[in-house]
Design a protein around this motif. Structure first.
Motif, short mmCIF file in Angstrom:
data_model
loop_
_atom_site.label_atom_id
_atom_site.label_comp_id
_atom_site.label_asym_id
_atom_site.label_seq_id
_atom_site.Cartn_x
_atom_site.Cartn_y
_atom_site.Cartn_z
N UNK A 59 -18.43 -61.81 13.34
CA UNK A 59 -19.11 -60.57 13.42
C UNK A 59 -20.63 -60.27 13.52
N UNK A 60 -21.10 -60.08 14.47
CA UNK A 60 -22.55 -60.04 14.78
C UNK A 60 -23.18 -58.51 14.28
N UNK A 61 -22.51 -57.50 14.59
CA UNK A 61 -22.73 -56.19 14.31
C UNK A 61 -21.49 -55.20 14.09
N UNK A 62 -21.77 -54.26 13.32
CA UNK A 62 -20.55 -53.34 12.94
C UNK A 62 -20.86 -52.11 13.42
N UNK A 63 -19.77 -51.32 14.14
CA UNK A 63 -20.03 -50.20 15.00
C UNK A 63 -18.76 -49.20 14.53
#
Length: 300
Positions: A94-98
């Motif tokens: 996971x590179x970014x959490x939205x």
């Protein structure tokens, strides 16, 4: 009789839960909602899907707006949200959490249907419950380590992160990622939002608002007095039950985080009954619409 070390290791493997293993190595954006009504539009926008199930949590990988994603439900409230976010970080790249979902409005300048993207999040009920004495409420300064004002017996506390020296300042705020906030600002003005749900329409056309503070706690807030306290003390614009927990996990894991929350009610500020069930679908879809535009605008 002492058992050989290798035998002990093999026994541990048989009696212990399996260690977390990566299920997918593709760099992906985690797109999270708390419960099913919030995630429908996001799931529908995800193609080329593959589903994994871990401890009852379903993770769906695929493509959303041309970007690799993993979509899943956090579950409602703080512990569920922290647990499932960490599960995802352990098993996917996971590179970014939205985060996408609904929330209660705290800032009286906002309206139902608005999508709010906070700069930072606090866990407002991380607190000490004070002793009541003849002189009023009393709590040790070492227990209430935050300068924020109390609400009766409830004294806010900061959080000492794992591995941090106990003498270090406690943390109250958990930030959204500045680069992700910049992307949110770029897409905010161009996203069309719904104004009507079934036969009921909002008085004001919804808008996207980027900036300000959000707070989260394991409590559904429908109380005008405490809502006013949150606005005055935390300068909060909205309140929910998950975002600060996810922001906390993201910070510890050094993973960029951002939350999009559309207001379904005014957290006890409305003149009549709570409006959440009337506008939950509209708010969920408005948040999802902004998240899709945001994901599309993310750099690869």
């Amino acid at each position: 009789m002492r058992l050989p070390a290798l035998v002990l290791v093999l026994l541990a493997l048989f009696v212990s839960p399996a260690l977390a293993q990566r299920l997918d190595e593709t760099p992906r954006v985690a797109v999270i909602s708390a419960f099913p009504p919030e995630i429908g539009a996001l799931s529908a926008a995800t193609s080329l899907t593959k589903t994994y199930e871990v401890n009852g949590v379903r993770f769906t990988t695929g493509q959303m707006e041309g970007k690799p994603v993993v979509v899943f439900l956090s579950g409602v409230s703080m512990v569920n949200a922290a647990m499932t976010t960490q599960m995802a970080l352990d098993r996917f790249n996971i590179t970014r959490i939205v985060f996408s979902g609904i929330a209660g409005g705290v800032d009286e300048g906002l309206d139902i249907g608005d999508v709010v993207v906070a700069d930072q999040w606090a866990q407002n009920l991380e607190s000490a419950f004070a002793r009541e004495t003849d002189k009023g409420f009393e709590v040790s300064p070492s227990i209430s380590n935050s300068p924020l004002a109390n609400y009766g017996m409830i004294y806010p506390r900061g959080i000492i992160l794992p591995g941090t020296d106990l003498s270090a300042p406690a943390r109250v705020w958990f930030p959204a990622d500045p680069a992700l906030l910049d992307t949110a600002r770029k897409v905010a003005a161009a996203v069309p939002l719904q104004r009507c749900a079934a036969d009921k329409c909002l008085v004001h056309a919804p808008k996207v608002v980027v900036g300000g503070n959000g707070v989260s706690a394991p409590v559904f807030l429908d109380n005008a007095a405490y809502r006013k306290y949150l606005r005055a003390t935390f300068e909060a614009r909205l309140v929910d039950m998950e975002s600060a927990a996810v922001a906390h996990v993201a910070l510890v894991n050094k993973t960029p985080f951002i939350a999009f929350r559309s207001l379904s009610d005014l957290a006890g500020g409305g003149a009549g009954a709570n409006e959440m069930h009337t506008f939950m679908a509209l708010a969920s879809d408005n948040s999802a619409t902004v998240v899709r535009a945001f994901v599309k605008a993310l750099p690869n």
